[in-house]
Design a protein around this motif. Structure first.
Motif, short mmCIF file in Angstrom:
data_model
loop_
_atom_site.label_atom_id
_atom_site.label_comp_id
_atom_site.label_asym_id
_atom_site.label_seq_id
_atom_site.Cartn_x
_atom_site.Cartn_y
_atom_site.Cartn_z
N TYR A 199 -17.39 -13.67 -5.15
CA TYR A 199 -16.00 -13.88 -5.58
C TYR A 199 -15.73 -15.37 -5.77
N TRP A 223 -8.82 -15.03 0.89
CA TRP A 223 -7.89 -13.89 0.94
C TRP A 223 -7.32 -13.84 2.35
N HIS A 268 -7.71 -10.88 5.18
CA HIS A 268 -8.62 -9.86 4.65
C HIS A 268 -9.28 -9.08 5.79
N HIS A 302 -8.07 -1.36 0.67
CA HIS A 302 -9.12 -2.36 0.90
C HIS A 302 -10.50 -1.80 0.57
N TRP A 346 -10.84 -1.80 -3.10
CA TRP A 346 -11.06 -3.16 -3.61
C TRP A 346 -12.55 -3.54 -3.53
N GLN A 367 -15.22 -4.40 -6.60
CA GLN A 367 -16.06 -5.60 -6.72
C GLN A 367 -17.51 -5.23 -7.02
N TYR A 392 -13.53 6.30 -6.56
CA TYR A 392 -13.01 5.36 -5.57
C TYR A 392 -12.29 6.07 -4.42
N PHE A 413 -4.30 -6.77 -7.34
CA PHE A 413 -5.12 -5.56 -7.30
C PHE A 413 -4.25 -4.35 -6.98
N PRO A 452 -4.72 -0.56 -6.14
CA PRO A 452 -5.79 0.39 -5.79
C PRO A 452 -5.73 1.69 -6.57
N PRO A 489 -8.13 0.60 -10.37
CA PRO A 489 -9.16 -0.45 -10.29
C PRO A 489 -9.79 -0.78 -11.63
N TYR A 546 -7.93 -3.60 -13.20
CA TYR A 546 -8.23 -4.85 -12.50
C TYR A 546 -9.56 -5.42 -12.99
#
Length: 424
Positions: free
Chosen positions: A187, A247, A250, A347, A350, A354, A367, A408, A410, A413, A416
Motif C-alpha cells: 500500500y 490507517w 487499523h 475490514h 478491504w 487489496q 467477498y 472504501f 465494503p 469493492p 474501489y
C-alpha cells in the motif's frame, strides 16, 4: 548492494510445546476497573478437555495473550493454557491447521490469505474470534536510504524510483504472503508511485528482520514492534512510516482458532473473556511499563525493555535525523473501550480487495461469503454482551484510509479497485 540469501520462513512447528508455567501474579491487576468483573458474572464451570495451546510470535502485540496468562485471567475464567512461542507465521498457520495449536496471536489477514490460497492451503479455515490490537507496526528502511526519510510521499517515492532507474532496486521484507505487513508495504509503495513489480519483496520471520538487514539481505522491512524500534536503536535503520500514519486504528492481530477448537464454545469464550480483561488492563498507560518488563523477557519477545516501553507509550525515535515523534491515542491500542476487539466484515473485505488490487488474486473472491465464513462476529457479540461491553455498530460502514484518503465502501469493492489503480 550484494545480498546474502535471506532466512526462509519454513520453520517447523515444535511437536511438544513446553508449558510456560504460572507466572507471578501482578498486584497491579486490580487497578483497572474495566478489566474486573464480579464473581457472579463468571461463566459456569465446564469440563476442559485438555490444556489449551495458544501460540504467539515475539512481537509487542502478543501482550494481551501474555498478560492474560501473567495476570491470572485464564485461570480466573477456568481454563488451563500453555502460551507457546512460535518461530514464524508459517509455523503458526501449520500449527492451527494441524491442531497442535488451539488458538494463536495472528495477523488479521492471515486466515484470509490461507483460505484464498495467497498464503497456502486454499479452502482451509482459520476462524477469527476477535481483534487483539490496532496500530503499532512500522516500515523500516536501511540508513542507506535516508533520502526516503520523512512524510513527503512524493519525495520518498522519487528516492526509491531513482534507485530502480539506477538498477539498484531495493529488496523489502514482509512477514507472510498476504499478511498485514505485506499489505502495508504494498500500500505504501503504491501511495508513493513506486511499482511493486520493480522491487524485491521477500518473506522473513519477524524476530529475524533486524539481523537480516544488518548483514545486507534487504534494504527495508515491515513488521510489528519492537523490531522497528530495535533497528533505530541499533543505528541500522529508520522508521519511514508507522501504520497508524497509514490507517489510523487499523486492525492488526487477531485471536485465530483451530477449526475444531472453535466448536468448543465454552472454552473459546473463556479465553476471549481473559484476553478482553488483559486488553483493558494494557490500555491503562501506567500498566504498560509493567507489561514492557514482562514481555521483554527471553521467554517472550526477547528485546530491550526500554525499546518496547517507549513505543508502547507512543514515544518514537524515528531515526535518520527525524527526531522524536509522540503518538498519543493512536499508538498500539488493545481495547479502546472494546472498540478495538470487534471483528468487522468491512475490514476483511478491504484486505481481500487489496489482494485483487495488487494482483495476489487473479479474480475477485466472493467477498462477503469469505468474510462470513471466517469471522465469528456472533460469538464475539455474545461474549461482549456477557462482559458488559458495547459492540460497535460499524460492521459494514465505509471508511477512509489515512495515508492517501482513499474511501472504501465494503459493499462495492470493485468500484474501489477501479478508482485506485497501482503504478506499473
Amino acid at each position: 548492494m550484494t545480498k546474502r540469501a535471506p532466512t526462509a520462513d519454513t520453520t517447523a512447528l515444535p511437536t511438544a510445546p513446553a508449558d510456560t508455567g504460572r507466572r507471578a501474579f501482578l498486584k497491579t491487576a486490580g487497578t483497572t476497573a474495566a478489566a474486573t468483573v464480579a464473581a457472579s458474572s463468571l461463566p459456569r464451570a465446564f469440563a476442559q478437555k485438555k490444556a489449551i495451546n495458544i501460540g504467539f510470535i515475539p512481537l509487542t502485540d502478543c501482550a494481551s495473550i501474555v498478560m492474560a496468562e501473567e495476570l491470572g485471567y485464564f485461570k480466573k475464567y477456568g481454563v488451563e493454557v500453555n502460551v507457546v512461542k512460535q518461530a514464524s507465521w508459517a509455523a503458526v498457520r501449520d500449527g492451527l491447521l494441524s491442531g497442535d495449536l488451539h488458538a494463536s496471536h495472528l495477523l488479521y489477514s492471515l486466515p484470509l490469505s490461507v483460505y484464498t490460497g495467497v498464503g497456502g492451503a486454499p479452502g482451509k479455515e482459520i476462524p477469527i474470534a476477535m481483534v487483539l490490537d490496532n496500530n503499532g507496526q512500522a516500515i523500516t528502511l536501511s540508513t542507506s536510504l535516508a533520502a526516503a526519510a520523512g512524510t513527503d510521499l512524493k519525495k520518498s517515492g522519487a528516492a526509491i524510483n531513482a534507485m530502480i532507474a539506477a538498477k539498484k532496486a531495493p529488496t523489502l521484507a514482509v512477514t507472510f504472503p498476504g499478511g498485514t505487513h505485506d499489505i502495508w508495504m504494498r500500500y505504501w509503495l503504491a501511495a508513493m508511485g513506486v511499482p511493486q513489480s520493480k522491487v524485491g519483496i521477500i518473506v522473513v520471520p519477524p524476530p529475524q528482520m533486524v539481523a537480516n538487514m544488518k548483514v545486507g539481505n534487504m534494504d527495508g522491512f515491515c513488521v510489528g514492534e519492537p523490531w522497528g524500534g530495535v533497528a533505530v536503536d541499533q543505528g541500522i535503520g529508520f522508521t519511514a512510516l508507522t501504520t497508524q500514519q497509514l490507517w489510523k486504528n487499523h486492525p492488526e492481530k487477531v485471536l485465530g482458532l483451530n477449526k475444531d477448537f472453535s466448536a468448543r464454545t465454552d472454552e473459546v469464550k473463556a479465553v476471549m473473556r481473559a484476553v478482553l480483561d488483559a486488553s483493558a488492563w494494557l490500555d491503562s498507560l501506567p500498566n504498560r511499563r509493567a507489561a514492557s518488563k514482562i514481555i521483554s523477557a527471553s521467554r517472550y519477545v526477547n528485546a530491550p525493555e526500554d525499546v518496547i516501553r517507549d513505543r508502547l507509550e507512543g514515544r518514537y525515535q524515528m531515526g535518520a535525523g527525524q527526531g522524536t515523534r509522540q503518538f498519543l491515542g493512536d499508538q498500539m491500542m488493545f481495547s479502546r473501550s472494546a472498540q478495538t476487539n470487534a471483528p468487522r466484515h468491512a475490514h476483511a473485505i478491504w484486505f481481500l480487495a487489496q489482494y485483487v488490487r495488487f494482483g495476489l488474486l487473479k479474480q475477485a473472491p466472493d467477498y462477503q461469503a469469505v468474510a462470513n465464513r471466517l469471522l465469528m462476529t456472533d460469538l464475539y457479540a455474545q461474549v461482549a454482551k456477557e462482559a458488559g461491553l458495547k459492540v460497535p455498530a460499524d460492521d459494514m460502514t465505509p471508511f477512509t484510509v489515512t495515508l492517501d484518503h482513499a474511501k472504501f465502501d465494503p459493499r462495492n469493492p470493485a468500484a474501489y479497485i477501479k478508482a485506485n489503480p497501482i503504478p506499473v
